[in-house]
Design a protein around this motif. Sequence first.
Motif, short mmCIF file in Angstrom:
data_model
loop_
_atom_site.label_atom_id
_atom_site.label_comp_id
_atom_site.label_asym_id
_atom_site.label_seq_id
_atom_site.Cartn_x
_atom_site.Cartn_y
_atom_site.Cartn_z
N VAL A 626 0.68 -1.07 -0.06
CA VAL A 626 0.09 -0.01 0.10
C VAL A 626 0.97 1.28 0.08
O VAL A 626 1.77 1.40 0.98
N ASN A 627 0.57 2.05 -1.05
CA ASN A 627 1.48 3.07 -1.00
C ASN A 627 0.47 4.29 -0.65
O ASN A 627 -0.65 4.57 -0.99
N ILE A 628 1.22 5.21 0.18
CA ILE A 628 0.34 6.17 1.14
C ILE A 628 0.98 7.69 0.79
O ILE A 628 2.11 7.74 1.04
N VAL A 629 -0.04 8.48 0.03
CA VAL A 629 0.49 9.76 -0.14
C VAL A 629 -0.35 10.87 0.41
O VAL A 629 -1.40 10.93 0.22
N VAL A 630 0.23 11.76 1.06
CA VAL A 630 -0.45 12.78 1.94
C VAL A 630 -0.38 13.93 1.14
O VAL A 630 0.83 14.63 1.23
N LYS A 631 -1.38 14.56 0.57
CA LYS A 631 -1.01 15.98 -0.11
C LYS A 631 -1.91 16.85 0.13
O LYS A 631 -3.19 16.71 0.49
N SER A 632 -1.50 18.20 0.12
CA SER A 632 -2.37 19.42 0.00
C SER A 632 -2.10 20.13 -1.31
O SER A 632 -0.99 20.59 -1.65
N PHE A 633 -3.07 20.05 -2.09
CA PHE A 633 -3.06 20.49 -3.40
C PHE A 633 -1.72 19.74 -4.33
O PHE A 633 -1.73 18.57 -4.39
N ASP A 634 -0.72 20.36 -4.79
CA ASP A 634 0.54 19.94 -5.09
C ASP A 634 1.55 19.49 -4.22
O ASP A 634 2.55 19.20 -4.76
N LEU A 864 -13.94 31.53 -24.66
CA LEU A 864 -12.66 32.13 -24.07
C LEU A 864 -11.35 32.30 -25.25
O LEU A 864 -11.25 31.68 -26.13
N ASN A 865 -10.56 33.00 -24.68
CA ASN A 865 -9.14 33.10 -25.73
C ASN A 865 -8.69 31.88 -25.93
O ASN A 865 -8.24 31.18 -24.93
N LYS A 866 -8.10 31.36 -27.11
CA LYS A 866 -7.66 30.25 -27.25
C LYS A 866 -6.51 30.16 -27.12
O LYS A 866 -5.77 28.76 -27.03
N GLU A 867 -5.46 31.27 -26.86
CA GLU A 867 -4.26 31.11 -26.72
C GLU A 867 -4.00 30.72 -25.21
O GLU A 867 -2.82 30.11 -25.07
N TYR A 868 -5.22 30.69 -24.16
CA TYR A 868 -5.03 30.34 -22.83
C TYR A 868 -5.25 28.84 -22.86
O TYR A 868 -6.47 28.36 -22.55
N SER A 869 -4.36 28.06 -23.34
CA SER A 869 -4.54 26.55 -23.62
C SER A 869 -4.35 25.44 -22.64
O SER A 869 -4.34 24.16 -22.63
N ASP A 870 -3.43 25.88 -21.47
CA ASP A 870 -2.75 25.13 -20.49
C ASP A 870 -4.10 25.11 -19.55
O ASP A 870 -4.48 26.19 -18.62
N VAL A 871 -4.33 23.84 -19.24
CA VAL A 871 -5.48 23.76 -18.05
C VAL A 871 -4.95 23.17 -16.75
O VAL A 871 -4.24 22.18 -16.70
N THR A 872 -5.36 23.69 -15.65
CA THR A 872 -5.11 23.33 -14.36
C THR A 872 -6.45 23.27 -13.89
O THR A 872 -7.09 24.26 -13.69
N TRP A 873 -6.73 22.25 -12.99
CA TRP A 873 -8.00 22.10 -12.06
C TRP A 873 -7.86 21.32 -10.95
O TRP A 873 -7.02 20.48 -10.94
N TYR A 874 -8.57 21.53 -9.94
CA TYR A 874 -8.81 20.98 -8.72
C TYR A 874 -10.05 20.31 -8.63
O TYR A 874 -11.07 21.04 -8.33
N GLY A 875 -10.10 19.35 -9.07
CA GLY A 875 -11.37 18.28 -8.98
C GLY A 875 -10.71 16.71 -9.16
O GLY A 875 -10.02 16.53 -9.09
N LYS A 886 -17.68 8.39 -12.02
CA LYS A 886 -16.63 8.89 -11.54
C LYS A 886 -15.55 8.52 -10.32
O LYS A 886 -14.64 8.85 -9.95
N ARG A 887 -16.08 7.16 -10.08
CA ARG A 887 -15.15 6.66 -8.77
C ARG A 887 -13.73 6.35 -9.18
O ARG A 887 -13.05 6.22 -8.34
N SER A 888 -13.51 6.08 -10.44
CA SER A 888 -12.24 5.94 -10.93
C SER A 888 -11.37 7.04 -11.01
O SER A 888 -9.96 6.96 -10.90
N GLN A 889 -11.82 8.34 -10.71
CA GLN A 889 -11.00 9.44 -10.82
C GLN A 889 -11.10 10.12 -9.70
O GLN A 889 -11.96 10.84 -9.27
N GLU A 890 -10.03 10.28 -8.83
CA GLU A 890 -9.66 10.93 -7.80
C GLU A 890 -9.74 12.31 -7.74
O GLU A 890 -9.37 12.95 -8.45
N ILE A 891 -10.03 12.95 -6.65
CA ILE A 891 -9.96 14.41 -6.38
C ILE A 891 -8.48 15.01 -6.40
O ILE A 891 -7.85 14.29 -5.42
N GLY A 892 -7.87 15.81 -6.97
CA GLY A 892 -6.65 16.45 -6.72
C GLY A 892 -6.49 17.37 -7.57
O GLY A 892 -7.27 17.91 -8.42
N LEU A 893 -5.05 17.90 -7.83
CA LEU A 893 -4.85 19.14 -8.67
C LEU A 893 -4.20 18.36 -10.02
O LEU A 893 -3.28 17.58 -9.89
N TYR A 894 -4.72 18.61 -11.14
CA TYR A 894 -4.41 18.17 -12.41
C TYR A 894 -4.06 19.16 -13.51
O TYR A 894 -4.35 20.16 -13.50
#
Length: 1019
Positions: A626-634, A864-875, A886-894
């Motif tokens: 079991v790998n355990i990672v404790v994170k706050s955002f990134d 939205l402006n197409k030049e802004y194409s790098d996406v970061t989200w917390y979800g 959605k169970r396979s997708q964990e909440i985190g910073l992506y």
Amino acid sequence: MLREMKRWENIHLTGINRLPAHTDFYRYQNIEEALQFNKEKSNGYTLLDGVWKFLFLEAPEFSPLGFEKKDFPVDAFDEITVPGCWQLQGYGKMHYTDVLYPFPINPPFVPQENPTGIYFRELEIDDLTDLFILKFNGVDSAFDLYINGQHAGFSKVSRLPSEFDITPFVKKGKNRITVRVYQFSDGTYLEDQDMWWLSGIFRSVELFKINRNTLQDVYVETLPDEHYHDFTLKLAGAFFTDHVKKIKANLLYQEEMVDSFFIDVQAGGFEAEQVIKNPHLWNAEEPHLYKLVLEYELADGGKEVVPLRIGFRAVEIIDNEICVNGKRVFFNGVNRHDAHPKTGRTVTYTDMLQDVLLMKQHNINAVRTAHYPNNDAFYDLCDLYGLYVIDEADLECHGLENTGNYNWLSDHEGWEKQYVDRAVRMVKRDRNHPSVMMWSLGNESGAGRNFTSMYHAIKDIDSTRLVHYEGDRVAAYSDVYTTMYTRLSALEEIGLDAEGKKPHILCEYGHAMGNGPGGLTEYQEMMRKYPRLQGGFIWEWCDHGIESVNENGEIFYLYGGDYGDFPTNGNFCIDGLVFPDKTPSPGLLEYKKVIEPIVTEEVDLQELKIKVKNRYDFRNLVGVLVNIVVKSFDIVIEETDMKLPAIGPQEEWEIVLPINLEKAILYENVRIYLSYHEPEDRLHAQKGHMITKESFLLSSTIVEKTVKRISDGGNYTTIEISDKPTVLTLENNIFKLEFSKVYGTLKSFVVEGEEVISKGPEVTLWRAAIDNDMYKKDEWIHKYFLKQAKEQVDTLTYRVSEEYVNIEITKYLSTVNQAWGFALVYQYRITKDGALNLHVKGSKVIRGKEIPEMLPRIGLTMHLNKEYSDVTWYGRGESESYQDSKRSQEIGLYRNTVEGMHTDYVYPQENGSRSDTSFIALAKGEDAYLVNFKKEYDFTVHDYDTTALEEAKHRGNIKKSPYNVLTIDYKQSGLGSNSCGEEQLPPYRAAVEDFHIQFELRKINKADLIEESKYFVAR
């Protein structure tokens, strides 16, 4: 005048000169060679695959005179690859149907236009001492065999082997093999499966030069004692002649000799029993295989060795439950067709191995060979790697359902011989495979006497396995009660009705067509709730797309109708958990999580207690890493590993996580990520392979977003307002904002001289329909006109203060000729530092009785402006997710790109949603725009709009837009499985309901994203 009875239309004829079916095995000269199980090095083996000469005809009657003769000239004919489907090599027509026969129903007769292929090959023979057995592993749908001008045999049943003794027809030197294959035969009425109509010699052709006294067949059974401790190994078989008098049997496990004994042979036949003490047992989780090696002497003094892989296991119904070795089992299965994007029904060993490995790596433990017997090598792989198999007969007459007489053939005594032949040949070939749990009588063929005959014929041959047939509604000739696509409420009724009833499985559910399936969690929970319900099989494994290349060199996939085929079921063949190239779809990732064999539940995270449940039926979890990672955002606060203790099958254990809680709670929004990994290499996966994962939020670290006032140190000028009859403009040295007073919409938002928003936001009720919307789409479009939903402005007012301007716009949203809609209130606030805050409230308005039960979505969309194409989200991420998937997708910073947020379905449709999101940021270099949500919403962002997605019918055809389209969903309806199954469940449906969406958009430095996401500038 009666129509002439042709061989390929004679229901009383199952074959001519075809040898009896038997189990697959190979003969070697010594044990060392035998234990390698390399059939190409077996005695007298020759693979006849490769290039054959080929003549394609409109019908058999057009065959040239003397085509079967040895000296018939073939040099001028085309060449074709064997094995292969002739439609994919330039002959005949591609045609896909799900249910329909492609010709008038007039059994047993088929059209005079019956495409026919004649295959020619030369065979060199230098010795006539032995027998020559020619084996065709798969020919669709019937064929005649000629050797040197003589008729050597005839056979049908496309997906079973046919063997012929050609010894009487061959001579030394060159020999001519001629095979005339008919696309349609009376057998076609029994082969109306949901797949492409593909023809020809599509599986390998093999020649066996064998001793005249050799083994003809051998059958192995393993019978347990009452404690499943010791097993009786039963062997039976026969030789071609009565020369052999004794067999030596050697039983090995991992190359070590376990037992050795002799078997007497009398009159060419033998039966024997040997008790094996405490063998390692075979099951899908721990597929222990033994090697049984048979040795005997031949008439010429030589020795022959036959190796078999066997597994000690028993399949039974105990207390109305399906059991393996006395233990109840649960099937997390999938239905599998033979499918390859280039070769169609022709698949290689490598293709089959890839399928098996992917299934095992995604926690699948069972496969139904829908809807026909597979190549024999597939069962070897299931034995070796561990998959429970429902082995299905090559029998489906689905098209008869539309005639009103579904039982036409199944209850017709004249067809009994055909039905029984398909069952018996399957069982006699595959009965030595421990992976085969059940024999299936076929699929979607109504009901009737012929299934009863099949059932009894199977039981006479093999009483050690169960028999399955879904069409048997009262389980009269099925040992299990099977249904397909049963809705959850009806499934629960079956689970409750268990007293004295046969166990139940869903042989098909969760239709994996396009974007989906959704609702798998609810099915899994229901099936786990009631002992009578023992799992199910997703439809299906692989998209049946045919590979093509566009003018840009990009690969895309064709489906029904793309070849002008009619009638057709279109893209209904694109319904797999993997794409045509075997890339896992988001649906497969979700299924892997839903059927996870290790379940983790929170007990008390303030004391770091969790509960681990072992859902394996046989495997102990001891040593699982079991790998355990404790994170706050990134920020990784801590990472550690631990090994699980001994947790037996179906047991659970409370565990205290070995992490520093005092350190963790010093951070914000702390999540604990757990992933379970294989501690050692396994056959299907390397050490470290992730079995499943789970994550938990430390609730004590949740940070609520707060309001932050504008900094006095900023160099912001007063907001100036220009109020003209049609346009309201707000502007200072940071931004410029324009509203249309006519339409009540934001026309443009410019920040620091760069346009950020070029259109929107506006409420949308529409999504590009997914395949699972197919039965709702017409009503959505033509009854409720949801694509035409428009906003009508009522009022536009504004209020100015020192630091911001508030704009309130009231609207009414409805669509063509509807008495329902939404009263909308848009509340904008633009602060002098350029932060745009929007709160949209919608109140349902119902003034009639006709309203849609479900809306595709309720969301806000903007350009939205197409030049802004790098996406970061917390979800949730990294892959797409929907509320019922959605169970396979964990909440985190992506992080990803706008282009990378697209899921490239074979048939383009709604895709790419990310669920339960707190904020997203779109960046260009170090500059970014933060879209900060007041609560968690779902969103999609694409470089195309919905219209372009709907117009594209294949990959690579989506017209890109000059802007990015961001949609923020208050609620998007789930995926469901209603292309062939359960609709979206009520909790996952958007409806005509009150709603509100609130977010803020402002420019930030990308490096400050996490800190900036914790507050709103105003409100």
